[in-house]
Scaffold this motif. Structure first.
Motif, PDB file in Angstrom:
ATOM      1  N   ASP A   1     -58.087  -1.192 -13.028  1.00 40.70           N
ATOM      2  CA  ASP A   1     -56.847  -0.467 -13.327  1.00 40.70           C
ATOM      3  C   ASP A   1     -55.783  -1.409 -13.875  1.00 40.70           C
ATOM      4  O   ASP A   1     -55.118  -1.119 -14.865  1.00 40.70           O
TER       5      ASP A   1
ATOM      6  N   TYR B   1     -48.198  15.357 -16.141  1.00 45.64           N
ATOM      7  CA  TYR B   1     -49.464  15.560 -15.429  1.00 45.64           C
ATOM      8  C   TYR B   1     -49.234  16.168 -14.048  1.00 45.64           C
ATOM      9  O   TYR B   1     -49.987  17.025 -13.607  1.00 45.64           O
ATOM     10  N   GLN B   2     -48.174  15.737 -13.370  1.00 43.40           N
ATOM     11  CA  GLN B   2     -47.877  16.281 -12.048  1.00 43.40           C
ATOM     12  C   GLN B   2     -47.476  17.752 -12.143  1.00 43.40           C
ATOM     13  O   GLN B   2     -47.844  18.551 -11.283  1.00 43.40           O
TER      14      GLN B   2
ATOM     15  N   ARG C   1     -52.344  17.724 -12.308  1.00 47.03           N
ATOM     16  CA  ARG C   1     -53.417  16.790 -12.659  1.00 47.03           C
ATOM     17  C   ARG C   1     -53.098  15.437 -12.014  1.00 47.03           C
ATOM     18  O   ARG C   1     -52.741  14.469 -12.670  1.00 47.03           O
ATOM     19  N   GLU C   2     -53.214  15.390 -10.689  1.00 52.65           N
ATOM     20  CA  GLU C   2     -52.881  14.185  -9.936  1.00 52.65           C
ATOM     21  C   GLU C   2     -53.779  13.011 -10.320  1.00 52.65           C
ATOM     22  O   GLU C   2     -53.359  11.863 -10.244  1.00 52.65           O
ATOM     23  N   ASP C   3     -55.023  13.301 -10.729  1.00 56.25           N
ATOM     24  CA  ASP C   3     -55.930  12.232 -11.131  1.00 56.25           C
ATOM     25  C   ASP C   3     -55.370  11.465 -12.330  1.00 56.25           C
ATOM     26  O   ASP C   3     -55.357  10.230 -12.341  1.00 56.25           O
ATOM     27  N   LEU C   4     -54.867  12.178 -13.314  1.00 57.69           N
ATOM     28  CA  LEU C   4     -54.297  11.540 -14.506  1.00 57.69           C
ATOM     29  C   LEU C   4     -52.929  10.932 -14.209  1.00 57.69           C
ATOM     30  O   LEU C   4     -52.581   9.867 -14.727  1.00 57.69           O
TER      31      LEU C   4
ATOM     32  N   SER D   1     -51.936   9.629 -11.405  1.00 57.26           N
ATOM     33  CA  SER D   1     -52.093   8.380 -10.644  1.00 57.26           C
ATOM     34  C   SER D   1     -52.444   7.212 -11.570  1.00 57.26           C
ATOM     35  O   SER D   1     -51.996   6.088 -11.346  1.00 57.26           O
ATOM     36  N   VAL D   2     -53.204   7.473 -12.622  1.00 57.69           N
ATOM     37  CA  VAL D   2     -53.534   6.426 -13.598  1.00 57.69           C
ATOM     38  C   VAL D   2     -52.262   5.957 -14.303  1.00 57.69           C
ATOM     39  O   VAL D   2     -52.015   4.756 -14.434  1.00 57.69           O
TER      40      VAL D   2
END
Length: 149
Positions: A21, A69-70, A74-77, A79-80
């Motif tokens: 990351d 995203y939030q 889309r928490e996955d995106l 968080s990135v």
């Protein structure tokens, strides 16, 4: 040490630590720097001012993307984007607190001699130069409006 050199050093550390990351974020910063250098000719590099503008823009993009995203769950995106934002923030100057920002802006208002909302342009011009990278432009604008009102 220039920003490019410190980013390259951090890339080496991230590779050794196998931190994917962090490595992705650092490579994107290095890419931005290299793109900016090719625009200006490449040999000279870029100034510290341009480096700060580049990092500030990259941080703002990550922040805005994470918010979008939030909103779309889309928490996955998100968080990135937030992880990349943390890495970028390491290279930016420490952000001012609201109290520090207000004190700085009062000083700038006194220097410029602003008396009311009609002088907001003068204050914003000086403030954005002096506080580049230290505070978000939206926050500066809001504070200036409230101080001049």
């Amino acid at each position: 040490m220039s920003l490019k050199q410190s980013v390259e050093s951090e890339i080496k550390k991230a590779i050794l630590a196998k931190d994917k990351d962090r490595l992705r974020a650092l490579r994107s910063v290095k890419s931005l720097i290299m793109l900016e250098e090719t625009k200006t000719g490449g040999d000279k590099g870029i100034s510290e001012d341009e480096e700060m503008k580049l990092l500030t823009r990259a941080a703002k993009q990550r922040k805005d993307s994470a918010e979008i995203y939030q909103q779309q769950n889309r928490e996955d995106l998100a968080s990135v984007e937030l992880a990349e934002l943390e890495v970028i923030n390491e290279f930016l100057p420490k952000q001012l607190t609201e109290e520090e920002l207000e004190a700085e802006l009062k000083q700038i208002i006194a220097q410029v001699g602003a008396e009311g909302p009609k002088d907001m342009g003068k204050v914003m011009g000086a403030a954005t130069k002096q506080l580049a990278g230290k505070a978000d432009g939206k926050l500066i604008s809001q504070k200036v409006k409230s101080l001049l009102a």
